[in-house]
Design an enzyme around this catalytic site. Structure first.
Site, PDB file in Angstrom:
ATOM      1  N   ASP A   1      -4.711  -4.790 -18.258  1.00  0.00           N
ATOM      2  CA  ASP A   1      -3.781  -3.660 -18.399  1.00  0.00           C
ATOM      3  C   ASP A   1      -3.935  -2.973 -19.764  1.00  0.00           C
ATOM      4  O   ASP A   1      -2.945  -2.708 -20.461  1.00  0.00           O
ATOM      5  CB  ASP A   1      -2.323  -4.145 -18.227  1.00  0.00           C
ATOM      6  CG  ASP A   1      -2.085  -4.716 -16.834  1.00  0.00           C
ATOM      7  OD1 ASP A   1      -2.702  -4.230 -15.868  1.00  0.00           O
ATOM      8  OD2 ASP A   1      -1.295  -5.672 -16.711  1.00  0.00           O
TER       9      ASP A   1
ATOM     10  N   GLU B   1       5.996   6.092  -9.259  1.00  0.00           N
ATOM     11  CA  GLU B   1       4.584   5.747  -9.035  1.00  0.00           C
ATOM     12  C   GLU B   1       3.960   6.683  -8.013  1.00  0.00           C
ATOM     13  O   GLU B   1       2.812   7.104  -8.148  1.00  0.00           O
ATOM     14  CB  GLU B   1       4.464   4.294  -8.558  1.00  0.00           C
ATOM     15  CG  GLU B   1       4.888   3.291  -9.610  1.00  0.00           C
ATOM     16  CD  GLU B   1       4.506   1.867  -9.238  1.00  0.00           C
ATOM     17  OE1 GLU B   1       3.474   1.678  -8.603  1.00  0.00           O
ATOM     18  OE2 GLU B   1       5.255   0.947  -9.606  1.00  0.00           O
TER      19      GLU B   1
ATOM     20  N   ASP C   1     -12.232  -3.970 -19.849  1.00  0.00           N
ATOM     21  CA  ASP C   1     -12.401  -5.407 -19.595  1.00  0.00           C
ATOM     22  C   ASP C   1     -11.246  -6.262 -20.105  1.00  0.00           C
ATOM     23  O   ASP C   1     -11.349  -7.484 -20.150  1.00  0.00           O
ATOM     24  CB  ASP C   1     -13.744  -5.886 -20.175  1.00  0.00           C
ATOM     25  CG  ASP C   1     -13.832  -5.625 -21.670  1.00  0.00           C
ATOM     26  OD1 ASP C   1     -12.883  -5.016 -22.219  1.00  0.00           O
ATOM     27  OD2 ASP C   1     -14.836  -6.017 -22.285  1.00  0.00           O
TER      28      ASP C   1
ATOM     29  N   GLY D   1       0.777  -1.238   0.000  1.00  0.00           N
ATOM     30  CA  GLY D   1       0.000   0.000   0.000  1.00  0.00           C
ATOM     31  C   GLY D   1       0.804   1.282   0.000  1.00  0.00           C
ATOM     32  O   GLY D   1       0.337   2.300   0.496  1.00  0.00           O
TER      33      GLY D   1
ATOM     34  N   HIS E   1       0.244   0.535 -13.272  1.00  0.00           N
ATOM     35  CA  HIS E   1       1.000  -0.654 -13.661  1.00  0.00           C
ATOM     36  C   HIS E   1       2.488  -0.300 -13.651  1.00  0.00           C
ATOM     37  O   HIS E   1       2.881   0.741 -14.178  1.00  0.00           O
ATOM     38  CB  HIS E   1       0.557  -1.127 -15.049  1.00  0.00           C
ATOM     39  CG  HIS E   1       1.247  -2.378 -15.470  1.00  0.00           C
ATOM     40  ND1 HIS E   1       0.945  -3.606 -14.928  1.00  0.00           N
ATOM     41  CD2 HIS E   1       2.263  -2.586 -16.345  1.00  0.00           C
ATOM     42  CE1 HIS E   1       1.731  -4.524 -15.453  1.00  0.00           C
ATOM     43  NE2 HIS E   1       2.542  -3.932 -16.318  1.00  0.00           N
TER      44      HIS E   1
ATOM     45  N   ASN F   1      -6.006   2.305 -12.747  1.00  0.00           N
ATOM     46  CA  ASN F   1      -5.007   1.341 -12.263  1.00  0.00           C
ATOM     47  C   ASN F   1      -3.612   1.926 -12.461  1.00  0.00           C
ATOM     48  O   ASN F   1      -3.401   2.760 -13.334  1.00  0.00           O
ATOM     49  CB  ASN F   1      -5.135   0.034 -13.059  1.00  0.00           C
ATOM     50  CG  ASN F   1      -4.147  -1.021 -12.592  1.00  0.00           C
ATOM     51  OD1 ASN F   1      -3.902  -1.187 -11.396  1.00  0.00           O
ATOM     52  ND2 ASN F   1      -3.547  -1.736 -13.540  1.00  0.00           N
TER      53      ASN F   1
ATOM     54  N   ASN G   1       1.424   3.001  -2.633  1.00  0.00           N
ATOM     55  CA  ASN G   1       0.676   3.910  -3.515  1.00  0.00           C
ATOM     56  C   ASN G   1      -0.544   4.481  -2.795  1.00  0.00           C
ATOM     57  O   ASN G   1      -0.862   5.658  -2.944  1.00  0.00           O
ATOM     58  CB  ASN G   1       0.254   3.193  -4.800  1.00  0.00           C
ATOM     59  CG  ASN G   1       1.370   3.191  -5.817  1.00  0.00           C
ATOM     60  OD1 ASN G   1       1.729   4.225  -6.366  1.00  0.00           O
ATOM     61  ND2 ASN G   1       1.960   2.022  -6.049  1.00  0.00           N
TER      62      ASN G   1
ATOM     63  N   ARG H   1     -16.980 -14.507  -8.955  1.00  0.00           N
ATOM     64  CA  ARG H   1     -16.241 -13.263  -9.155  1.00  0.00           C
ATOM     65  C   ARG H   1     -17.214 -12.100  -9.291  1.00  0.00           C
ATOM     66  O   ARG H   1     -16.992 -11.019  -8.773  1.00  0.00           O
ATOM     67  CB  ARG H   1     -15.386 -13.326 -10.436  1.00  0.00           C
ATOM     68  CG  ARG H   1     -14.079 -13.989 -10.315  1.00  0.00           C
ATOM     69  CD  ARG H   1     -13.147 -13.273  -9.350  1.00  0.00           C
ATOM     70  NE  ARG H   1     -12.727 -11.960  -9.818  1.00  0.00           N
ATOM     71  CZ  ARG H   1     -12.807 -10.855  -9.115  1.00  0.00           C
ATOM     72  NH1 ARG H   1     -13.319 -10.856  -7.913  1.00  0.00           N
ATOM     73  NH2 ARG H   1     -12.385  -9.710  -9.604  1.00  0.00           N
TER      74      ARG H   1
ATOM     75  N   MET I   1      -4.554  -7.379  -6.754  1.00  0.00           N
ATOM     76  CA  MET I   1      -4.137  -8.535  -7.522  1.00  0.00           C
ATOM     77  C   MET I   1      -5.281  -9.332  -8.164  1.00  0.00           C
ATOM     78  O   MET I   1      -5.057 -10.428  -8.654  1.00  0.00           O
ATOM     79  CB  MET I   1      -3.287  -9.467  -6.648  1.00  0.00           C
ATOM     80  CG  MET I   1      -2.053  -8.788  -6.066  1.00  0.00           C
ATOM     81  SD  MET I   1      -1.113  -7.875  -7.295  1.00  0.00           S
ATOM     82  CE  MET I   1       0.035  -9.145  -7.793  1.00  0.00           C
TER      83      MET I   1
HETATM   84  C1  GRF Z   1       3.044  -1.250  -7.558  1.00  0.00           C
HETATM   85  O1  GRF Z   1       4.277  -1.472  -8.186  1.00  0.00           O
HETATM   86  C2  GRF Z   1       1.925  -1.122  -8.573  1.00  0.00           C
HETATM   87  O2  GRF Z   1       2.340  -0.533  -9.775  1.00  0.00           O
HETATM   88  C3  GRF Z   1       1.538  -2.555  -8.821  1.00  0.00           C
HETATM   89  O3  GRF Z   1       1.664  -3.181  -7.562  1.00  0.00           O
HETATM   90  C4  GRF Z   1       2.608  -2.476  -6.764  1.00  0.00           C
HETATM   91  C5  GRF Z   1       1.906  -2.106  -5.502  1.00  0.00           C
HETATM   92  O4  GRF Z   1       2.737  -1.507  -4.569  1.00  0.00           O
HETATM   93  N1  GRF Z   1       0.238  -2.639  -9.433  1.00  0.00           N
HETATM   94  P1  GRF Z   1       2.105  -0.891  -3.265  1.00  0.00           P
HETATM   95  O5  GRF Z   1       1.246  -1.947  -2.602  1.00  0.00           O
HETATM   96  O6  GRF Z   1       1.324   0.323  -3.633  1.00  0.00           O
HETATM   97  O7  GRF Z   1       3.305  -0.550  -2.411  1.00  0.00           O
END
Ligand code: GRF
Length: 240
Positions: free
Chosen positions: A156, A185, A153, A11, A120, A118, A13, A78, A103
């Site tokens: 990425d 990021e 849908d 977490g 990536h 999202n 981000n 799902r 995930m």
């Molecule tokens: C990041 O590298 C993001 O781009 C990817 O998963 C990672 C998550 O990192 N989708 P965090 O949990 O935000 O530290």
């Protein structure tokens, strides 16, 4: 603007979004995770943000990387899972959903009812999938980066909002690359949400936004970061 965050891991981000709440007048209204031990949930709790753990649907575990995404989308378990998430987002009056290290694939139940963004850890459309940085590192490219995009849908795939580039040096390890990339990021996600909050338009995949002073400042920060990384690179070279 109220933001909902879906996260499965550490977490960082999420933290960068939370840390910019005051500056950009937004609020993380809820954090949802499919991983009980996700540190993202702990970060939310510490900030007094509503945090919810929803156990990953059991039959989701049978899907291996590379499974046809359409199969996953059709799975009723799902769908039900995402209906639950969608209800929670509505209850908490969420305007936009940020996936931050989430995930699981999201199904139309979420995609059709919310704007979802999202991040990536690679320069899409290269190195899609679960292991963006590992794949980039193993391919040994010289430039990589990160991408924010709207979620559609396909994996990425949705319209790209912003990208930042990260140099890869010969002495890098996967860990050092993850670290350098994450620094981008943590700038990219807040700026993406700021632009989204001001209003973006999508025309034939192209995401249009106003280039204001803050955006120029953001781009300059990225350039400075790039220069800084090369400073380290040259120093490293001379030490050898
Ligand atoms: C990041 O590298 C993001 O781009 C990817 O998963 C990672 C998550 O990192 N989708 P965090 O949990 O935000 O530290």
């Amino acid at each position: 603007m109220r933001i909902g965050v879906l996260a499965s891991g550490g977490g960082t981000n999420l933290q960068s979004i939370i840390d910019n709440s005051e500056k950009y007048s937004w609020k993380v209204g809820i954090v949802i995770s499919n991983n009980e031990d996700a540190y993202a949930l702990e970060r939310a709790r510490r900030q007094g943000i509503k945090s919810v753990y929803l156990e990953t649907p059991e039959n989701m575990l049978k899907y291996k990387p590379g499974t046809d995404i359409e199969e996953i989308m059709k799975d009723p378990a799902r769908r039900d899972y995402d209906i639950l998430i969608s209800e929670l987002l509505d209850q908490h009056k969420i305007k936009v959903v940020a996936l931050a290290g989430y995930m699981l694939f999201v199904t139309p139940e979420l995609i059709n009812n919310h704007d979802i963004i999202n991040i990536h850890p690679a320069l899409l459309p290269s190195f899609k999938g679960l292991h963006g940085v590992r794949d980039t590192y193993n391919y040994a490219v010289r430039i990589t980066g990160c991408t924010t995009h709207f979620v559609d849908d396909k994996e990425d795939h949705g319209p790209i909002i912003l990208q930042a580039f990260t140099p890869v040096f010969p002495y890098d390890t996967e860990e050092s690359l993850i670290k350098r990339n994450l620094k981008r990021e943590h700038l990219l996600y807040p700026e993406t949400l700021r632009l989204y909050g001001k209003g973006v338009e999508i025309k034939d995949r192209r995401v249009l936004y106003e280039v204001d002073d803050e955006h120029v400042e953001f781009q300059n920060k990225l350039l400075e970061m790039f220069r800084g990384d090369f400073g380290d690179y040259y120093t490293h070279g001379k030490q050898k």
